[in-house]
Write a protein that holds these residues in place. Structure first.
Motif: not given
Length: 659
Positions: A154-174
């Motif tokens: 159930s573990g996914g990507m390291d959230p700190e790696d979002l700083a390296k993303s080029k496209l981010i889908l914020l899906w059902g989250t605020n």
């Protein structure tokens, strides 16, 4: 004096904080500047946490009920009297009905492994007795199961790696209202941001795009986006061949969801689906952040299963800044088995589902539930089908013990109330589910009155029950060392936090076809599961509040003032059909129950959807909250709750008749 601690509340951020203590009094609370995620900042809710600690309505002494259940009338008693009465009642129930008639009902009012965390405190004692097992289904279980079917963890990507993303889908989250520390990494990325949410939230306002699908259709949207990606030939064939299983079968499933069909299911324009699918196809790395709200419907587990598949098709799981972040909890390797000690059970016992409380209290037999221990939970405020929960808690033959900080709605139905310590008053450790750090909580001040930690409460109750198992009397420090075996506990305690090494994602080959899902009776291939509540009316979403955290802070006067009266947001077209103007007092109702609110007209919700927030207390809202309308029904995986699979009708409230 500065003391390092940790926020215990049910939020992905698990903040590290610093308590300033002067002459034994906590005078200031600040975020820990050294923590890589907290970075010195707390949220608007937790900034007022010390007000809760010293609140005038803080429970400081054991209480015994003196009025009818629900009246909230109690008298002060001693700890000796309270423990003696509890021991006598439990012994009598065990003699007559067996120990499985006892239900230790744990919530997430604290995520501390020692003092909260869905059942770790007290589990040893209840295991020795042979009490029923509690299954915590109210939060994230459906989505976690779905992610595991795809990734093996159930573990996914390291959230700190979002700083390296080029496209981010914020899906059902605020995240700007719930878990706001993630936003710093999102901002650092400079990525193109897409909010996918039936409501235009604070977060959606800050994004480059907003798509508003009908609630519960997320899986269909994911399949439609994959259809576009595959039609463009943008799948990563090398990654698929080396790191996945079942791609040919999954590709056939994707072919069943062309954009025109998905547009009909989701209520989105077809061109928006094609445009987003095209953007994903041509943007590496792409990351998805999804949180618990979107999996609280009939197909919630399947939806998360599909979101975990999407980066497998594009190959994003192999790229830093790509993948899915749902919960990092699967990465923490703590010895919870040593803490719980299920080996102490005298025999196998039944399991009772947290989100089926009303059903269990009113219908379960052989044996019936005769004793309920409520720990770090407020089921009257947080559970589905509020009317049935209250009916069950009102049973005269049900012996209810509540460990609490303040007199919640649930406390009003207790027979015995035990005052519990709050976070600055006890030892604990937490693992954030929105980052990869263990966080230490050192006690900073003495508890007020006669408050006891949950661990000490169960040590004393075990002794009163005459239980001789030595493990029941382990100290908090001993428990901590058992839990953190293999970790540098001394460094964790000194620094206040400790980074953990994440496991591989996926854990083995990514499974488009899941044999484990098939063995559990599910479709081995991911698919779209439509909402179960598909009748007339509006789909009601009850999202996290900016001012309450679940029902924590629901009694804080300042946060209640800021939150204002309960409101329900309607699209102007839906309001016009019902003759409702902005500011109209309304009743929100279905066959299960109703609650009152003030109508707020806005295009922030799409037609067919109504939106409100959770976390209010019934005693402050004319006896009912949004959960009066929610069904005690399971999601597809793990028995998860279905708070957002809920249709209601909204009508103008009639003015009281003149006397």
């Amino acid at each position: 004096m500065k003391v390092l601690g940790a926020c215990p509340l049910d939020c992905p951020d698990a903040c590290s904080w610093v308590v300033t203590v002067e002459d034994g009094v906590a005078t200031q609370l600040r975020g820990n500047k050294d923590h890589p995620v907290t970075r010195g900042a707390l949220c608007v809710k937790v900034n007022r946490y010390l007000e809760q600690v010293g609140a005038p309505d803080r429970l400081r002494y054991p209480l015994r009920r003196t009025g009818p259940k629900g009246s909230g009338r109690f008298e002060r008693i001693s700890w000796d009297t309270a423990l003696a009465e509890i021991a006598t009642r439990l012994t009598g129930i065990i003699d007559e009905f067996g120990a499985e008639a006892i239900w230790p009902f744990h919530g997430t009012g604290s995520l501390g492994y020692l003092q909260g965390m869905e059942g770790y405190p007290g589990r040893r004692m209840f295991n020795v007795l042979g009490a029923s097992h509690h299954r915590p289904t109210i939060c994230s279980v459906a989505g976690s199961a779905g992610v595991r079917y795809t990734l093996g963890t159930s573990g996914g990507m390291d959230p700190e790696d979002l700083a390296k993303s080029k496209l981010i889908l914020l899906w059902g989250t605020n995240p700007l209202s719930s878990g706001h520390h993630l936003w710093k990494f999102i901002q650092d990325s400079g990525a193109h941001l897409v909010a996918i949410d039936p409501v235009r939230t604070k977060t959606a306002d800050r994004c480059d795009e907003h798509l508003a699908p009908l609630p519960g259709t997320d899986a269909a949207l994911a399949l439609g986006l994959l259809h576009v990606i595959v039609a463009l030939g943008a799948q990563d064939d090398a990654y698929l061949a080396a790191h996945t299983e079942g791609w040919p079968e999954f590709r056939d499933r994707i072919a069943e969801y062309p954009p025109d069909r998905v547009a009909r299911i989701t209520g989105l324009p077809e061109d928006r689906i094609v445009d987003l699918g095209t953007r994903i196809a041509h943007t590496r790395p792409t990351a998805i952040r999804a949180s618990q709200g979107m999996q609280r419907h009939a197909g919630g587990g399947m939806a998360l299963r599909l979101l975990a598949c999407l980066p497998g098709v594009t190959g994003d799981w192999a790229i830093p800044g790509g993948g899915l972040h749902y919960s990092t909890s699967g990465h923490f390797r703590l010895d919870t088995a040593a803490l719980i000690r299920d080996d102490l059970l005298p025999h196998p016992v039944r399991t009772l589902s947290m989100t089926r409380l009303g059903e269990a209290l009113l219908e379960t037999g052989d044996p019936p539930v005769k004793a309920l221990f409520v720990i770090a939970a407020n089921p009257v405020g947080s559970n589905p089908d509020q009317r049935r929960v209250i009916e069950g808690l009102s049973r005269d033959d049900l012996f209810t013990v509540v460990l609490e900080h303040v007199a919640t709605d649930t406390v009003d139905y207790a027979d015995i109330v035990l005052p519990a310590t709050m976070q600055p008053e006890h030892l604990d450790v937490l693992a954030g589910y929105g980052h990869l750090y263990l966080v230490w909580n050192e006690p900073a001040i003495a508890p007020p009155g006669e408050c006891l930690s949950t661990t000490e409460t169960f040590r004393r109750l075990s002794r009163r029950l005459g239980l001789t198992e030595p493990a029941l009397y382990d100290t908090d420090e001993e428990l901590m060392r058992q839990l953190l075996k293999g970790h540098d506990l001394d460094r964790l305690r000194a620094d206040g936090f400790l980074a953990i090494e994440p496991g591989p994602v996926p854990d083995g080959k990514l499974q488009f076809v899941s044999a484990r899902a098939a063995l559990a009776g599910h479709d081995p291939l991911p698919d779209y599961t439509p909402p179960a509540d598909a009748g007339p009316g509006l789909v009601l979403i009850s999202a996290a509040s900016h001012y309450f955290l679940n029902t924590t802070f629901g009694s804080n006067p300042e946060l209640r003032r800021r939150a204002g009266e309960p409101r329900i947001t309607l699209h102007p077209a839906d309001a016009e059909l019902r003759g409702i103007a902005d500011g109209t007092p309304v009743v929100v109702t279905n066959a299960r129950g109703s609650f009152e609110a003030i109508a707020e007209l806005s295009d922030r919700v799409r037609p067919g959807v109504a939106a409100t927030t959770k976390g209010r207390w019934a005693k402050f809202t004319n006896g009912a909250t949004v959960n009066a309308t929610v069904a005690e029904r399971d999601a597809d995986y793990g028995g998860g709750a279905v708070f957002h699979d809920n249709r209601v009708e909204v009508t103008a409230r009639q003015a009281p008749a003149a006397p």
